[in-house]
Design an enzyme around this catalytic site. Structure first.
Site, PDB file in Angstrom:
ATOM      1  CG  LEU A   1      -2.056  -1.121   1.039  1.00 26.56           C
ATOM      2  CD1 LEU A   1      -2.835  -1.281   2.335  1.00 26.56           C
ATOM      3  CD2 LEU A   1      -3.012  -0.840  -0.112  1.00 26.56           C
TER       4      LEU A   1
ATOM      5  CG  ASN B   1      -7.919  -2.046   1.061  1.00 32.29           C
ATOM      6  OD1 ASN B   1      -8.272  -3.101   1.584  1.00 32.29           O
ATOM      7  ND2 ASN B   1      -6.768  -1.917   0.427  1.00 32.29           N
TER       8      ASN B   1
ATOM      9  CB  CYS C   1      -5.381  -2.079   6.107  1.00 32.57           C
ATOM     10  SG  CYS C   1      -5.637  -1.177   4.603  1.00 32.57           S
TER      11      CYS C   1
ATOM     12  N   GLY D   1      -8.796  -4.768 -12.616  1.00 29.08           N
ATOM     13  CA  GLY D   1      -7.499  -4.431 -12.043  1.00 29.08           C
ATOM     14  C   GLY D   1      -6.358  -4.902 -12.917  1.00 29.08           C
TER      15      GLY D   1
END
Ligand SMILES: Cc1cc2nc3c(=O)[nH]c(=O)nc-3n(C[C@H](O)[C@H](O)[C@H](O)COP(=O)(O)OP(=O)(O)OC[C@H]3O[C@@H](n4cnc5c(N)ncnc54)[C@H](O)[C@@H]3O)c2cc1C
Ligand SMILES: Cc1cc2nc3c(=O)[nH]c(=O)nc-3n(C[C@H](O)[C@H](O)[C@H](O)COP(=O)(O)O)c2cc1C
Ligand code: FES
Lengths: 329, 321
Positions: B88, B141, B144, B279
């Site tokens: 990330l 998201n 994490c 993606g």
């Protein structure tokens, strides 16, 4: 004395997606040379840049040629009789991603490029089966090139190790065309892995060949030859300030003023260290696994000197050596 | 393309199908959006496409502060897919707001900001910074690691998934999409929990945890050992999860996972997704969000579907028989 590299790697033009026809594709089962009709890439490319090539062909021999780059393409009929997608792409999904390969020769005048690669895995194996006449799908030219050789000082030394040799052919041609005095050290494990050395020599630059086992040229490492060239050019006083060598053509006495290197990372690290000691500006071309190749995935990072990361595909693959931490790949 | 095309079954004449979708009180030009982390902040793609034509750009996961990302090798290809352990890496929300967002606005892009955090408060702080900026929505998201819970991902228990959703809900009036992790025992339970906590939509799925080993160097390929699997290899799992979640919640579901073609997108819509994200496809074909939308339109024209909504859940009717 601290060395500051003021010279910059560069991007001449944005990349394009191009369908390129395979003109020749020759190999010995392990090392292959691929020549492509890729006018849009050839026109934009500079030494040190690379292409992202999909290993699976997007068209077979005998099919119509490419639509002009950037134009919408009509759908084609595929071999299985189905209508293909709006933008033709490989029908199979494995290998999935493109593979990065450095430009070996760039011939804008002919609209051609060549690539030299070694079969190391699934992608390069699939690529090696693509026949002449087929169409392949490229993105390119990608990344930053070496700096303009005309602007640099002193004699340019090109160092290529193994599959780092092919991009040195484009580099040599660029330097020769720019009138820069240049010499190359090309090294590999054995004579067999000197692929690209012929293309470098064809540009007319003097070449020192080195192999680990002595099967071609000198026996030893590229750094042995580098030490000799740098040592030879060391002025007796040790004072290199303002020592820009006048252009005396390719005489071996010319001071090495700059080094461009491409090859395995341990070799790059060794070259970087010696150049730093000798105060010679050094540019290295590094390799990483890549997913996109154009800066979108952050998958190809190389540690930046002083912290953080740089993208190999977009900030590199050519970096001023002092900007990156080598040895991690 | 004429000679081979199948006549639209509905006899809808020459009128082109309508790709626009209405979600979260706004209209999106297409239902095929680039997925977070696979499109950066759009810059790299601007040379090959008009960003204003994309339904919505889901930008890279963005945190309250810049994140460095993981050391070592970050991506590796696997059969029909790839593993990533980017960690990330992102420049932080302030960089997004001062540099990327003005640039995207100039290009007429519709943007959904994917947000990441290490604590519930960090997520909420990013959401607050984005309030009133004009972005089209937030995508949480929740894959994490939660540093306060020993690094277990927020999205792996209904309680922590709901907690972070509720905190962001309180911090924002923007449409709030929660992106579910597939690395759970029961994704339906998590989906229901975040819907109750105030989610306006669900993105299904994020990457599946996987690994691969470099047998010559006798070590995992990725510096992080594990990475997220994406690409066509995960499509059947993603589709199954979209089907399950869409059958269990009332809010719209956005289908993600291995979509490479317009026909793949049709499968997700028919399973109950209201829109899709692509993606890994963007790495192979940088124009994938537009190419796949064009292919979707072609499928719709050939099969007599006038609106995207006509496809949504279409396979469920038969599935119920
Ligand atoms: C900018 C750049 C330029 C390159 N230029 C050339 C070139 O001119 N000629 C050439 O032969 N190779 C070049 N490479 C390396 C080439 O991209 C890889 O060998 C290729 O992607 C391997 O694909 P594969 O599917 O055959 O191997 P895989 O099955 O993916 O891997 C086989 C082995 O190759 C290594 N490898 C895989 N991908 C890469 C990569 N991107 N970089 C380095 N090593 C890798 C791995 O360590 C692995 O063990 C370049 C790489 C980069 C990043
Ligand atoms: C390199 C890479 C980076 C990603 N980064 C993020 C991210 O920052 N935030 C997020 O929610 N998902 C991220 N994802 C997950 C994707 O958005 C998507 O959910 C997943 O890749 C499955 O879709 P695909 O098969 O079409 O790639 C990332 C995926 C990849 C491959
Ligand atoms: S390969 Fe994707 S950012 Fe470099």
């Amino acid at each position: 004395m601290t060395m500051r590299t003021l010279r910059q790697t560069q991007v001449q033009a944005g990349w394009v997606r191009e369908r390129a026809r395979v003109l020749t594709h020759d190999g010995d089962g392990e090392i292959f040379k691929l020549t492509l009709a890729a006018p849009a890439v050839a026109r934009r490319a500079t030494a040190g840049q690379f292409v992202q090539i999909h290993p699976l062909p997007v068209g077979l021999p005998g099919q119509p040629g490419p639509a002009p780059t950037g134009q919408p393409r009509p759908a084609a009929v595929m071999s299985n009789g189905q209508r293909s997608q709006a933008s033709p792409r490989p029908a199979a999904l494995d290998p999935l991603l493109r593979r990065p390969l450095s430009l070996c020769e760039i011939r804008p005048e002919a609209g051609e490029i060549s690539l030299i690669y070694r079969v190391v895995g699934r992608g390069t194996r699939a690529l090696s089966a693509v026949p002449p006449g087929a169409m392949v799908d490229l993105l390119g030219p990608l990344g930053r090139s070496f700096p303009d050789p005309r602007a640099g000082q002193g004699r340019l030394l090109l160092i290529g190790g193994g599959l780092g040799i092919p991009p040195m052919a484009a580099a040599a041609r660029w330097a020769v065309q720019g009138g820069r005095p240049v010499v190359a050290i090309l090294g590999a494990r054995t004579a067999r892995y000197l692929a690209g050395a012929r293309e470098v020599a064809a540009t007319g630059v003097p070449v020192i060949t080195v192999t680990d086992d002595g099967s071609a040229g000198e026996r030893g490492l590229v750094t042995d030859a580098l030490d000799r060239l740098i040592g030879m050019s060391e002025p007796a006083s040790g004072d290199r300030a303002g020592a820009a060598a006048p252009d005396r053509g390719p005489g071996t006495e010319d001071r090495i003023g700059e080094v461009w290197a491409c090859g395995p990372e341990p070799m790059l690290a060794a070259v970087k260290e010696r150049c730093a000691e000798a105060g010679i500006p050094c540019f290295v071309s590094v390799e990483r696994f890549m997913a996109c190749g154009f800066g979108a995935c952050l998958g190809c990072t190389v540690p930046k000197a002083g912290g953080g990361y740089l993208k190999t595909c977009q900030d590199g693959p050519v970096f001023p050596a002092e900007e990156v931490v080598l040895g991690g790949f | 393309m004429g000679s081979e095309s199948v006549r639209p079954a509905g006899g809808s004449g020459g009128s082109a199908p309508d790709l626009s979708v209405r979600l979260f009180g706004r209209t999106f030009k297409t239902p095929v959006w680039p997925a977070s982390g696979c499109f950066g902040y759009g810059r790299e793609f601007a040379g090959v496409m008009d960003l204003s034509q994309i339904g919505a750009i889901c930008v890279k996961g963005t945190a309250i502060e810049p994140w460095d990302g993981n050391p070592g090798i970050r991506v590796v290809e696997t059969p029909g897919g790839m593993l990533n352990a980017i960690g990330l890496q992102n420049p932080g929300v302030d960089h997004f707001l001062t540099v990327d967002w003005p640039w995207l606005q100039e290009r007429g892009a519709t943007v959904i900001v994917n947000i990441v955090g290490r604590t519930v408060d960090e997520y909420a702080a990013v959401a607050r910074r984005l309030e009133g900026t004009g972005v089209a929505g937030l995508e949480l998201n929740i894959s994490c690691p939660n540093v306060k819970e020993g690094g277990m991902a927020f999205g792996t228990t209904p309680r922590s998934a709901a907690e972070v959703t509720a905190a962001v809900r309180r911090a924002t009036t923007l449409p709030l999409i929660v992106k579910l992790s597939p690395n759970v025992t029961d994704i339906v339970e998590i989906a229901r929990a975040v819907e109750s906590a105030g989610a306006d939509g669900l993105s299904v799925i994020n990457t599946l945890m996987g690994m691969s080993i470099d047998i010559r160097r006798r070590r995992p390929h990725l510096g992080n050992v594990f990475g997220g699997l994406s690409g066509p290899a995960i499509k059947p799992i993603a589709l199954r999860m979209v089907w399950q979640v869409a059958g269990a919640v009332k809010v719209p579901v956005i289908g993600i996972g291995g979509i490479m073609t317009g026909e793949d997108a049709v499968e997700f819509l028919m399973a109950g997704a209201s829109a899709v994200q692509v993606g890994t496809a963007c790495f192979v074909d940088p124009r994938a969000p537009l190419t796949i939308a064009e292919e979707l339109a072609q499928f719709m024209a050939e099969h007599g579907y006038r609106r995207v909504g006509d496809l949504v859940g279409a396979a469920r009717l038969r599935g119920a028989l």
